[in-house]
Design a protein around this motif. Structure first.
Motif, PDB file in Angstrom:
ATOM      1  N   GLN A  39       0.807  -1.099  -0.064  1.00 47.55           N
ATOM      2  CA  GLN A  39      -0.082  -0.064   0.083  1.00 47.55           C
ATOM      3  C   GLN A  39       1.006   1.040   0.086  1.00 47.55           C
ATOM      4  O   GLN A  39       0.572   2.186  -0.604  1.00 47.55           O
ATOM      5  N   ARG A  58       1.982   1.825  -3.374  1.00 50.31           N
ATOM      6  CA  ARG A  58       0.773   2.454  -4.204  1.00 50.31           C
ATOM      7  C   ARG A  58       0.331   3.693  -3.810  1.00 50.31           C
ATOM      8  O   ARG A  58       0.296   4.489  -5.002  1.00 50.31           O
ATOM      9  N   THR A  86       3.205   5.613  -5.788  1.00 50.41           N
ATOM     10  CA  THR A  86       3.050   5.793  -7.529  1.00 50.41           C
ATOM     11  C   THR A  86       1.879   6.665  -7.623  1.00 50.41           C
ATOM     12  O   THR A  86       1.913   7.402  -8.719  1.00 50.41           O
ATOM     13  N   GLU A  87       1.025   6.461  -7.062  1.00 45.41           N
ATOM     14  CA  GLU A  87      -0.225   7.221  -7.316  1.00 45.41           C
ATOM     15  C   GLU A  87       0.238   9.026  -7.028  1.00 45.41           C
ATOM     16  O   GLU A  87      -0.258   9.780  -7.786  1.00 45.41           O
ATOM     17  N   LYS A 123       2.040   9.955  -9.919  1.00 50.02           N
ATOM     18  CA  LYS A 123       1.286   9.936 -10.920  1.00 50.02           C
ATOM     19  C   LYS A 123       0.375  11.387 -11.128  1.00 50.02           C
ATOM     20  O   LYS A 123       0.271  12.005 -12.049  1.00 50.02           O
ATOM     21  N   LEU A 124       0.016  11.667 -10.023  1.00 56.81           N
ATOM     22  CA  LEU A 124      -0.936  12.887  -9.933  1.00 56.81           C
ATOM     23  C   LEU A 124       0.012  14.188  -9.962  1.00 56.81           C
ATOM     24  O   LEU A 124      -0.355  15.148 -10.500  1.00 56.81           O
ATOM     25  N   SER A 168       3.536   6.830 -14.856  1.00 61.81           N
ATOM     26  CA  SER A 168       2.496   5.855 -14.974  1.00 61.81           C
ATOM     27  C   SER A 168       3.139   4.277 -14.449  1.00 61.81           C
ATOM     28  O   SER A 168       4.518   4.562 -14.409  1.00 61.81           O
ATOM     29  N   GLY A 169       2.315   3.707 -13.932  1.00 54.73           N
ATOM     30  CA  GLY A 169       2.702   2.264 -13.461  1.00 54.73           C
ATOM     31  C   GLY A 169       3.589   1.443 -14.157  1.00 54.73           C
ATOM     32  O   GLY A 169       4.259   0.513 -13.910  1.00 54.73           O
ATOM     33  N   LEU A 177      -5.982  11.968  -4.127  1.00 51.27           N
ATOM     34  CA  LEU A 177      -5.200  10.867  -3.596  1.00 51.27           C
ATOM     35  C   LEU A 177      -5.947  10.092  -2.566  1.00 51.27           C
ATOM     36  O   LEU A 177      -5.869   8.851  -2.715  1.00 51.27           O
ATOM     37  N   LYS A 220      -8.613   8.037  -3.969  1.00 50.38           N
ATOM     38  CA  LYS A 220      -8.064   6.813  -4.695  1.00 50.38           C
ATOM     39  C   LYS A 220      -7.665   5.916  -3.760  1.00 50.38           C
ATOM     40  O   LYS A 220      -7.866   4.780  -4.026  1.00 50.38           O
ATOM     41  N   LEU A 221      -7.146   6.412  -2.654  1.00 51.40           N
ATOM     42  CA  LEU A 221      -6.766   5.365  -1.775  1.00 51.40           C
ATOM     43  C   LEU A 221      -7.323   5.609  -0.221  1.00 51.40           C
ATOM     44  O   LEU A 221      -6.617   6.244   0.560  1.00 51.40           O
TER      45      LEU A 221
END
Length: 173
Positions: A19, A22, A25-26, A29-30, A35-36, A140, A143-144
């Motif tokens: 987690q 994740r 990476t998110e 990305k934002l 990208s993943g 963010l 999303k999580l």
């Protein structure tokens, strides 16, 4: 939310390595569209090369390229030490031996505990900086949702909204 009220950093150790990766990476990305697909999984973290450099998400400072981006989750324990972080950095550098990195962006749940190779411009996003970024980013947190459980509940409510509310927030917290 950036109103100076944050009392303690989020408890990123409670997320676990998957987690936490994740989250990072998110966040990236934002922040700048990483990208993943571009990430490489390493035994001790994840890494990404940004040939043209990057801007540090917490303050916008420019890092000259090529930039090595490293996500390193340090296993919690009585004395976690810098060994896991050193290993993650070394594995990432070994992954691209021909690149002469000019900068390093580290996202970790640990405080700065290692000396990077000389000549690298380093930006370290540890628990405090990452907590501020989480607090400032509704996208963010949406999303999580696991992020909602690792920080102080008071940090989720904007003071002006709390002042206008008729709810008993103390009872809810």
């Amino acid at each position: 939310m950036d109103d100076g009220r944050r009392q303690e950093p989020c408890r990123f150790d409670e997320l676990g390595w998957l987690q936490f990766e994740r989250l990072c990476t998110e966040l990236l990305k934002l922040s700048f569209g990483a990208s993943g697909v571009e990430w490489r999984g390493l035994a001790a973290g994840r890494a990404l090369v940004l040939p043209d450099g990057a801007r540090v998400p917490s303050n916008g400072r420019a890092l000259a390229g090529p930039t090595l981006v490293l996500i390193a989750w340090n296993r919690p324990g009585p004395d976690p030490g810098p060994d896991a972080l050193r290993l993650a950095l070394q594995k990432a550098l070994d992954e691209w031996p021909r690149l002469a990195f000019r900068s390093l962006l580290v996202l970790t749940n640990a405080p700065p505990a290692i000396d990077p190779p000389p000549g690298l411009d380093v930006a370290w996003l540890g628990p405090g900086a990452l907590s501020d970024l989480v607090a400032e980013s509704w996208p963010l947190r949406l999303k999580l949702p696991s992020l909602l459980g690792i920080g102080a509940a008071e940090d989720l409510v904007v003071p002006e909204a709390a002042d206008r509310s008729t709810a008993d927030l103390n009872a809810a917290l």
